[in-house]
Design a protein around this motif. Structure first.
Motif, PDB file in Angstrom:
ATOM      1  N   ARG A   1      -0.069   7.788   4.925  1.00  0.00           N
ATOM      2  CA  ARG A   1      -0.909   6.577   5.005  1.00  0.00           C
ATOM      3  C   ARG A   1      -1.107   5.960   3.618  1.00  0.00           C
ATOM      4  O   ARG A   1      -1.057   4.742   3.467  1.00  0.00           O
ATOM      5  N   ALA A   2      -1.329   6.793   2.628  1.00  0.00           N
ATOM      6  CA  ALA A   2      -1.498   6.281   1.259  1.00  0.00           C
ATOM      7  C   ALA A   2      -0.232   5.580   0.796  1.00  0.00           C
ATOM      8  O   ALA A   2      -0.296   4.491   0.203  1.00  0.00           O
ATOM      9  N   SER A   3       0.925   6.171   1.072  1.00  0.00           N
ATOM     10  CA  SER A   3       2.199   5.550   0.677  1.00  0.00           C
ATOM     11  C   SER A   3       2.400   4.223   1.390  1.00  0.00           C
ATOM     12  O   SER A   3       2.860   3.245   0.785  1.00  0.00           O
ATOM     13  N   GLN A   4       2.065   4.178   2.665  1.00  0.00           N
ATOM     14  CA  GLN A   4       2.198   2.920   3.404  1.00  0.00           C
ATOM     15  C   GLN A   4       1.331   1.832   2.791  1.00  0.00           C
ATOM     16  O   GLN A   4       1.769   0.682   2.654  1.00  0.00           O
ATOM     17  N   LEU A   5       0.107   2.188   2.412  1.00  0.00           N
ATOM     18  CA  LEU A   5      -0.765   1.203   1.759  1.00  0.00           C
ATOM     19  C   LEU A   5      -0.200   0.769   0.415  1.00  0.00           C
ATOM     20  O   LEU A   5      -0.337  -0.398   0.029  1.00  0.00           O
ATOM     21  N   LEU A   6       0.438   1.677  -0.294  1.00  0.00           N
ATOM     22  CA  LEU A   6       1.039   1.306  -1.578  1.00  0.00           C
ATOM     23  C   LEU A   6       2.219   0.348  -1.377  1.00  0.00           C
ATOM     24  O   LEU A   6       2.401  -0.577  -2.167  1.00  0.00           O
ATOM     25  N   TYR A   7       2.990   0.559  -0.321  1.00  0.00           N
ATOM     26  CA  TYR A   7       4.076  -0.382  -0.029  1.00  0.00           C
ATOM     27  C   TYR A   7       3.510  -1.756   0.353  1.00  0.00           C
ATOM     28  O   TYR A   7       4.072  -2.789  -0.023  1.00  0.00           O
TER      29      TYR A   7
END
Length: 156
Positions: free
Chosen positions: A79-85
């Protein structure tokens, strides 16, 4: 002395480059998140391998609990990576909107600002998730140390 048109171009370029600073920070967080995810996956694989070799029901329950923690950690990192993208997309979008706004005589109004704010909010949300996952990681290590300590002292 530069003309007003030259100064306007420099102002536009400066405004377009401002999101690059956020992109740099976002990329660093994303690299960190990816490294953390790789470590989580490696740990989960080791736990699964250990689980296949253990027959004691109590030890199996401990390993299954640890695997569950790794699963939750991996979901948080995802989820954190998705928000960073999303943040990266917003910051690139901000630069494009600034350029387009200048080219189309400022028809986008608050669009570039809104896009930048969405990027910053995405980074903020991701940072909170990464902090949460780091806390989970420390708790998991502490639990493992406690379990190992109990096992070591069980024989004495």
């Amino acid at each position: 002395m530069p003309s007003n048109a030259s100064l306007a171009h420099y102002a536009i370029l400066t405004a377009m480059l401002a999101p690059a600073f956020f992109l740099t920070a976002t990329a660093a967080l994303l690299a960190s998140a990816n490294a953390r995810l790789a470590r989580i996956i490696d740990r989960a694989r080791q736990l699964l391998k250990d689980l296949a070799e253990i027959e004691d029901a109590t030890e199996r329950a401990v390993l299954e609990r640890r695997i569950s923690v790794q699963r939750r950690r991996s979901q948080i990192i995802l989820r954190a990576s998705q928000l960073l993208y999303v943040a990266i997309s917003c910051f690139v979008g901000t630069s494009l909107l600034v350029a387009g706004d200048s080219f189309f005589d400022h028809v986008f109004g608050q669009g570039p600002t809104i896009m930048a704010v969405l990027g910053v909010l995405s980074m903020f949300g991701s940072s909170l998730l990464l902090a949460s996952e780091a806390s989970m990681a420390v708790r998991a290590v502490n639990d493992e140390m406690d379990d190992r300590h109990r096992l070591a002292n069980r024989g004495t």
